[in-house]
Design an enzyme around this catalytic site. Structure first.
Site, mmCIF file in Angstrom:
data_model
loop_
_atom_site.group_PDB
_atom_site.id
_atom_site.type_symbol
_atom_site.label_atom_id
_atom_site.label_comp_id
_atom_site.label_asym_id
_atom_site.label_seq_id
_atom_site.Cartn_x
_atom_site.Cartn_y
_atom_site.Cartn_z
ATOM 1 N N TYR A 49 0.817 -1.221 0.000
ATOM 2 C CA TYR A 49 0.000 0.000 0.000
ATOM 3 C C TYR A 49 0.851 1.271 0.000
ATOM 4 O O TYR A 49 0.420 2.313 0.491
ATOM 5 C CB TYR A 49 -0.944 -0.003 1.209
ATOM 6 N N ARG A 85 -12.062 -5.767 -10.902
ATOM 7 C CA ARG A 85 -12.386 -4.508 -10.208
ATOM 8 C C ARG A 85 -13.896 -4.249 -10.264
ATOM 9 O O ARG A 85 -14.488 -3.793 -9.295
ATOM 10 C CB ARG A 85 -11.623 -3.339 -10.826
ATOM 11 N N THR A 91 -14.511 1.191 -3.756
ATOM 12 C CA THR A 91 -13.706 1.138 -2.530
ATOM 13 C C THR A 91 -14.609 1.220 -1.292
ATOM 14 O O THR A 91 -14.449 0.454 -0.339
ATOM 15 C CB THR A 91 -12.691 2.300 -2.513
ATOM 16 N N VAL A 109 -15.785 1.084 4.733
ATOM 17 C CA VAL A 109 -14.613 1.176 3.853
ATOM 18 C C VAL A 109 -13.385 0.552 4.515
ATOM 19 O O VAL A 109 -12.526 -0.018 3.836
ATOM 20 C CB VAL A 109 -14.352 2.639 3.411
ATOM 21 N N ASN A 112 -13.557 -3.772 4.068
ATOM 22 C CA ASN A 112 -14.211 -3.985 2.771
ATOM 23 C C ASN A 112 -13.849 -5.307 2.086
ATOM 24 O O ASN A 112 -13.925 -5.434 0.871
ATOM 25 C CB ASN A 112 -14.033 -2.772 1.858
ATOM 26 N N HIS A 115 -9.357 -7.242 -1.770
ATOM 27 C CA HIS A 115 -8.481 -6.378 -2.570
ATOM 28 C C HIS A 115 -8.356 -6.939 -3.979
ATOM 29 O O HIS A 115 -8.292 -8.150 -4.154
ATOM 30 C CB HIS A 115 -7.072 -6.324 -1.958
HETATM 31 P P1 GTP Z 1 -7.838 -2.188 -2.515
HETATM 32 O O1 GTP Z 1 -8.354 -3.176 -3.514
HETATM 33 O O2 GTP Z 1 -7.803 -2.723 -1.111
HETATM 34 O O3 GTP Z 1 -6.516 -1.589 -2.958
HETATM 35 O O4 GTP Z 1 -8.928 -1.028 -2.482
HETATM 36 P P2 GTP Z 1 -9.176 0.110 -3.593
HETATM 37 O O5 GTP Z 1 -8.183 -0.005 -4.709
HETATM 38 O O6 GTP Z 1 -10.625 0.066 -3.934
HETATM 39 O O7 GTP Z 1 -8.912 1.438 -2.756
HETATM 40 P P3 GTP Z 1 -7.504 2.125 -2.383
HETATM 41 O O8 GTP Z 1 -6.376 1.408 -3.033
HETATM 42 O O9 GTP Z 1 -7.666 3.585 -2.643
HETATM 43 O O10 GTP Z 1 -7.463 1.917 -0.806
HETATM 44 C C1 GTP Z 1 -6.942 0.722 -0.262
HETATM 45 C C2 GTP Z 1 -7.745 0.336 0.949
HETATM 46 O O11 GTP Z 1 -7.589 1.337 1.959
HETATM 47 C C3 GTP Z 1 -9.264 0.277 0.729
HETATM 48 O O12 GTP Z 1 -9.696 -0.949 0.182
HETATM 49 C C4 GTP Z 1 -9.773 0.451 2.154
HETATM 50 O O13 GTP Z 1 -9.693 -0.770 2.888
HETATM 51 C C5 GTP Z 1 -8.773 1.442 2.728
HETATM 52 N N1 GTP Z 1 -9.302 2.807 2.587
HETATM 53 C C6 GTP Z 1 -9.363 3.565 1.465
HETATM 54 N N2 GTP Z 1 -9.910 4.753 1.726
HETATM 55 C C7 GTP Z 1 -10.186 4.742 3.054
HETATM 56 C C8 GTP Z 1 -10.769 5.704 3.939
HETATM 57 O O14 GTP Z 1 -11.147 6.802 3.546
HETATM 58 N N3 GTP Z 1 -10.891 5.333 5.254
HETATM 59 C C9 GTP Z 1 -10.483 4.109 5.700
HETATM 60 N N4 GTP Z 1 -10.627 3.803 7.001
HETATM 61 N N5 GTP Z 1 -9.939 3.184 4.905
HETATM 62 C C10 GTP Z 1 -9.804 3.506 3.595
HETATM 63 MG MG MG Z 2 -6.132 -0.138 -4.393
#
Ligand code: GTP
Ligand code: MG
Length: 147
Positions: A49, A85, A91, A109, A112, A115
């Site tokens: 991440y 996706r 997300t 969120v 969730n 991934h």
């Molecule tokens: P991933 O498949 O897990 O990578 O999720 P994504 O690609 O849909 O979203 P992103 O990569 O932007 O964020 C990674 C992960 O961080 C998300 O799946 C959530 O679990 C967490 N996350 C993202 N935004 C938030 C937020 O605003 N608050 C919190 N608590 N967690 C968040």
């Molecule tokens: Mg992501």
């Protein structure tokens, strides 16, 4: 052929959603090429991440993701990155349509369930980060000409 990295997060494993989730990707027609149950280290998760390292929720995200075992998987197929996706939903589960994994199984969120890689390039990086070459299987799916 295109591959993507998918992980059932610790909440998904605890809530016994692994079978249901694997079933969806199998039924869609994708090919499973790697799968393991792992307790991810904080170092691995920080690298995974890395793009989110400045976000306020970053440390909570690392705690959440290291709170229990995850199911790490590699799936292969035509346009698998983009299609997975779509199958995950947004997300934020509140924005995810029913019929998607997040739209069917979660509400927060920060919990969730799953991934999926967001691009072919990140899929390649994530697969190399989570799996060794010997953990990935080359095999012929006998149903491939029907999919
Ligand atoms: P991933 O498949 O897990 O990578 O999720 P994504 O690609 O849909 O979203 P992103 O990569 O932007 O964020 C990674 C992960 O961080 C998300 O799946 C959530 O679990 C967490 N996350 C993202 N935004 C938030 C937020 O605003 N608050 C919190 N608590 N967690 C968040
Ligand atoms: Mg992501």
């Amino acid at each position: 052929n295109e591959c993507t990295f998918i992980a059932v997060k610790p909440d998904g494993v605890q809530r016994k959603l692994v079978g249901e989730i694997v079933r969806r990707f199998e039924r869609r027609g994708f090919k499973l090429v790697g799968l393991k149950l792992v307790k991810a280290s904080e170092n691995l998760l920080r690298e995974h991440y890395w793009d989110l390292r400045t976000k306020p929720f970053f440390s909570g995200l690392i705690m959440y993701m290291s709170s229990g075992p995850v199911i790490a998987m590699v799936w292969q197929g035509s346009d698998v990155v983009k299609t997975v996706r779509k199958m995950l939903g947004e997300t934020n589960p509140a924005d995810s349509l029913p019929g998607t994994i997040r739209g069917d199984y979660c509400v927060e969120v920060g919990r969730n369930v799953i991934h999926g890689s967001d691009s072919v390039e990140s899929a390649q990086k994530e697969i190399a980060l989570w799996f060794g070459q010997s953990e990935l299987q080359r095999w012929e799916q006998s149903s491939s000409r029907w999919i």
